[in-house]
Design a protein around this motif. Sequence first.
Motif: not given
Length: 291
Positions: A109-111, A116-119, A138-139, A193-196
């Motif tokens: 997910g972090l990769d 991406v800026s401000k995900p 991490a972000r 941007d990301l769903l975990l």
Amino acid sequence: MTADTGEPTLGAFLTDAEKTLAEAGAWQPRGDAEKLAEYVLGRAVERLSLDAALGREDLARLRDLVARRADRTPVEYLTGRAVLGGVEVAVGPGVFVPRKHTEPLLAWGLDVVSEVSKPLAVDLCTGSAAIALAVAHARPDATVHAIELDPVALTWARRNAARQAELGDTPIILHAGNVTDPAMFADLDGTVDLLLANPPFVVDGVVLPPEWQEHQPWPALFGGQDGLVVIRAVVAAATRLLRSGGGVAIEHDDEQADVVMSLLREQDAFTGISYGVDHWGTPRYTTARRK
């Protein structure tokens, strides 16, 4: 024993504890014994001498903890802590214990959002909030939403979120809600941007090792007659929440990779559908990108 005092040494304790825990069926007896020793003594085992004598109070505490671990209480419940993605979270009865095999899902997910800026990230079935907090750690520029249905688990999540914010991490946004609600996070549709997700995925009726069956909350474990009730909801949520190019990663049982990939294909909304393996090399999570 030490030659000069006759008191039990750390090395002797670890050897005895490892034997006791192995006989009880613990799957990492030496590692569990060392975690308990580190918890009581306050230092990493590698920084301690195995020939050092243990004080009476420390030894009594350690023996009590080993006995409870031999009863198959999760070692994390005994120490009150677990670590994921470099973030330590408090855990105890009523909340699912984050495990090492979720680390590859988090890394994937972090990769995905590395460029991406401000995900904008979402963690479904957050439990202790370990995944959400690891992403925020991490972000620092990320906005992270996390949702949990169970009120006891949500209490643990709020406690952990408050602690990480006090330590300087960007605060996450916690929600009380049901992942199977089709209107969940409707205001975020098409922007994520990301769903975990590490959802409940065990088939109802399956008997698990005592660490789960007897000690951890069943709502975090069991996912219906086929184990896929919540996973289907996660797939549906990813379909509407993710922006083009956004990524989803779903943890599951090692025998569910094919069916989870099929569920994603059925949406005709994803590309790059594949599964990833955990540190044991077994299929543990499935990933995809939104078309």
